[in-house]
Design a protein around this motif. Structure first.
Motif, PDB file in Angstrom:
ATOM      1  N   TRP A 285      34.006  32.176  30.838  1.00  0.00           N
ATOM      2  CA  TRP A 285      33.652  33.419  31.860  1.00  0.00           C
ATOM      3  C   TRP A 285      34.882  34.150  31.855  1.00  0.00           C
ATOM      4  O   TRP A 285      36.212  33.598  32.170  1.00  0.00           O
ATOM      5  CB  TRP A 285      33.415  32.820  33.213  1.00  0.00           C
ATOM      6  N   ALA A 286      35.020  35.485  31.543  1.00  0.00           N
ATOM      7  CA  ALA A 286      36.068  36.100  31.560  1.00  0.00           C
ATOM      8  C   ALA A 286      35.883  37.585  31.751  1.00  0.00           C
ATOM      9  O   ALA A 286      35.019  38.208  31.601  1.00  0.00           O
ATOM     10  CB  ALA A 286      36.806  36.035  30.069  1.00  0.00           C
ATOM     11  N   PRO A 287      36.913  38.291  32.754  1.00  0.00           N
ATOM     12  CA  PRO A 287      36.790  39.718  32.944  1.00  0.00           C
ATOM     13  C   PRO A 287      37.027  40.533  31.400  1.00  0.00           C
ATOM     14  O   PRO A 287      37.842  39.872  30.623  1.00  0.00           O
ATOM     15  CB  PRO A 287      37.716  39.954  33.786  1.00  0.00           C
ATOM     16  N   PHE A 288      36.501  41.467  31.314  1.00  0.00           N
ATOM     17  CA  PHE A 288      36.544  42.254  30.032  1.00  0.00           C
ATOM     18  C   PHE A 288      36.606  43.724  30.424  1.00  0.00           C
ATOM     19  O   PHE A 288      36.146  44.348  31.345  1.00  0.00           O
ATOM     20  CB  PHE A 288      35.399  41.882  29.174  1.00  0.00           C
ATOM     21  N   GLU A 289      37.180  44.511  29.329  1.00  0.00           N
ATOM     22  CA  GLU A 289      37.036  46.027  29.231  1.00  0.00           C
ATOM     23  C   GLU A 289      36.610  46.300  27.757  1.00  0.00           C
ATOM     24  O   GLU A 289      37.073  45.565  26.867  1.00  0.00           O
ATOM     25  CB  GLU A 289      38.352  46.420  29.525  1.00  0.00           C
ATOM     26  N   PHE A 290      35.774  47.216  27.773  1.00  0.00           N
ATOM     27  CA  PHE A 290      35.297  47.822  26.357  1.00  0.00           C
ATOM     28  C   PHE A 290      36.034  49.129  26.328  1.00  0.00           C
ATOM     29  O   PHE A 290      35.676  49.947  27.050  1.00  0.00           O
ATOM     30  CB  PHE A 290      33.795  47.784  26.407  1.00  0.00           C
TER      31      PHE A 290
ATOM     32  N   GLY B   4      40.491  53.936  22.550  1.00  0.00           N
ATOM     33  CA  GLY B   4      41.557  53.676  23.148  1.00  0.00           C
ATOM     34  C   GLY B   4      41.550  53.869  24.839  1.00  0.00           C
ATOM     35  O   GLY B   4      42.397  53.328  25.689  1.00  0.00           O
ATOM     36  N   LYS B   5      40.137  54.143  25.317  1.00  0.00           N
ATOM     37  CA  LYS B   5      40.099  54.473  26.724  1.00  0.00           C
ATOM     38  C   LYS B   5      38.959  53.311  27.216  1.00  0.00           C
ATOM     39  O   LYS B   5      37.784  53.382  26.329  1.00  0.00           O
ATOM     40  CB  LYS B   5      39.605  55.958  26.804  1.00  0.00           C
ATOM     41  N   VAL B   6      39.333  52.938  28.467  1.00  0.00           N
ATOM     42  CA  VAL B   6      38.003  51.946  28.856  1.00  0.00           C
ATOM     43  C   VAL B   6      36.744  52.937  29.121  1.00  0.00           C
ATOM     44  O   VAL B   6      36.510  53.740  29.962  1.00  0.00           O
ATOM     45  CB  VAL B   6      38.522  51.396  30.325  1.00  0.00           C
ATOM     46  N   ASP B   7      35.608  52.355  28.543  1.00  0.00           N
ATOM     47  CA  ASP B   7      34.376  52.861  28.723  1.00  0.00           C
ATOM     48  C   ASP B   7      33.708  52.275  29.691  1.00  0.00           C
ATOM     49  O   ASP B   7      32.930  52.855  30.450  1.00  0.00           O
ATOM     50  CB  ASP B   7      33.430  52.682  27.439  1.00  0.00           C
ATOM     51  N   HIS B   8      33.783  50.847  29.601  1.00  0.00           N
ATOM     52  CA  HIS B   8      32.990  50.097  30.674  1.00  0.00           C
ATOM     53  C   HIS B   8      33.671  48.713  30.715  1.00  0.00           C
ATOM     54  O   HIS B   8      34.602  48.504  30.022  1.00  0.00           O
ATOM     55  CB  HIS B   8      31.470  49.798  30.529  1.00  0.00           C
ATOM     56  N   CYS B   9      33.486  47.919  31.837  1.00  0.00           N
ATOM     57  CA  CYS B   9      34.180  46.664  32.100  1.00  0.00           C
ATOM     58  C   CYS B   9      33.405  45.957  32.844  1.00  0.00           C
ATOM     59  O   CYS B   9      32.107  46.018  33.053  1.00  0.00           O
ATOM     60  CB  CYS B   9      35.203  46.813  33.094  1.00  0.00           C
ATOM     61  N   GLY B  10      33.468  44.631  33.199  1.00  0.00           N
ATOM     62  CA  GLY B  10      32.688  43.682  33.537  1.00  0.00           C
ATOM     63  C   GLY B  10      33.389  42.221  33.511  1.00  0.00           C
ATOM     64  O   GLY B  10      34.274  42.030  33.157  1.00  0.00           O
ATOM     65  N   THR B  11      32.199  41.343  33.387  1.00  0.00           N
ATOM     66  CA  THR B  11      32.343  39.993  33.083  1.00  0.00           C
ATOM     67  C   THR B  11      31.761  39.559  31.964  1.00  0.00           C
ATOM     68  O   THR B  11      30.562  39.593  31.792  1.00  0.00           O
ATOM     69  CB  THR B  11      32.093  38.921  34.256  1.00  0.00           C
TER      70      THR B  11
ATOM     71  N   ASP C  67      32.678  51.557  37.045  1.00  0.00           N
ATOM     72  CA  ASP C  67      33.696  51.700  37.966  1.00  0.00           C
ATOM     73  C   ASP C  67      34.861  51.006  37.633  1.00  0.00           C
ATOM     74  O   ASP C  67      35.475  49.958  38.579  1.00  0.00           O
ATOM     75  CB  ASP C  67      33.230  51.319  39.293  1.00  0.00           C
ATOM     76  N   CYS C  68      35.726  51.101  36.614  1.00  0.00           N
ATOM     77  CA  CYS C  68      36.595  50.267  35.990  1.00  0.00           C
ATOM     78  C   CYS C  68      37.925  50.785  36.568  1.00  0.00           C
ATOM     79  O   CYS C  68      38.029  52.176  36.487  1.00  0.00           O
ATOM     80  CB  CYS C  68      36.752  50.045  34.488  1.00  0.00           C
TER      81      CYS C  68
END
Length: 156
Positions: free
Chosen positions: A112-117, A121-128, A152-153
């Motif tokens: 289980w890990a938080p992520f950024e996609f 080079g720029k955050v498009d989306h995030c989550g877990t 909402d990252c």
């Protein structure tokens, strides 16, 4: 010339500090946890290269994904995901996880890990991310993946 020398020193120190943080975070995991995380890293590396064949290697054949987008689940097989992400594209993509929680019981593991996609080079989306893994023939394979994806990252 002095400015260049100072800049070079600052960049060298910044790089060494960043490498130290990365090494410390990698050493925080036990060897068993590192073995469980290895196929996830391999999948992310293959995604960044848009290499569908390499993406499938750490995945259990027949496995699948559930990606939550706007409160709705999108399901797909690993093969469909690899074929989609493996298509040539101009945008550079990268997925990063941090602070993974790894649980292992014999031949079953969960991460289980938080992520950024990132896109270019720029955050498009995030989550877990939630990975279920199995050990088959002494090798950890990703059996299924689920994630949340939000826009909402915080910028990192």
């Amino acid at each position: 010339m002095k400015i260049f020398g100072r800049l070079h020193l600052v960049l060298l120190l910044a790089g060494a500090t960043a490498a130290g943080f990365l090494i410390n975070s990698l050493h925080a995991a036990t060897p068993d946890e590192q073995a469980v995380l290895a196929p996830i890293t391999a999948m992310f590396d293959a995604m960044a290269k848009r290499d569908a064949a390499a993406m499938k290697k750490p995945l259990l054949p027949g496995g699948g994904m559930v990606l939550m987008r706007d409160g709705k689940p999108t399901q797909m097989t690993f093969d469909a995901f690899a074929d989609l992400v493996g298509k040539p594209g101009k945008a550079q993509i990268e997925e990063r996880i941090h602070d993974p929680l790894v649980r292992i019981d014999n031949d079953l593991a969960v991460v289980w890990a938080p992520f950024e996609f990132l896109v270019d080079g720029k955050v498009d989306h995030c989550g877990t991310d939630l990975f279920n893994l199995v050990r088959a023939d002494g090798k950890w394979l990703i059996a299924s993946v689920a994630d949340t994806g939000r826009k909402d990252c915080s910028v990192q």
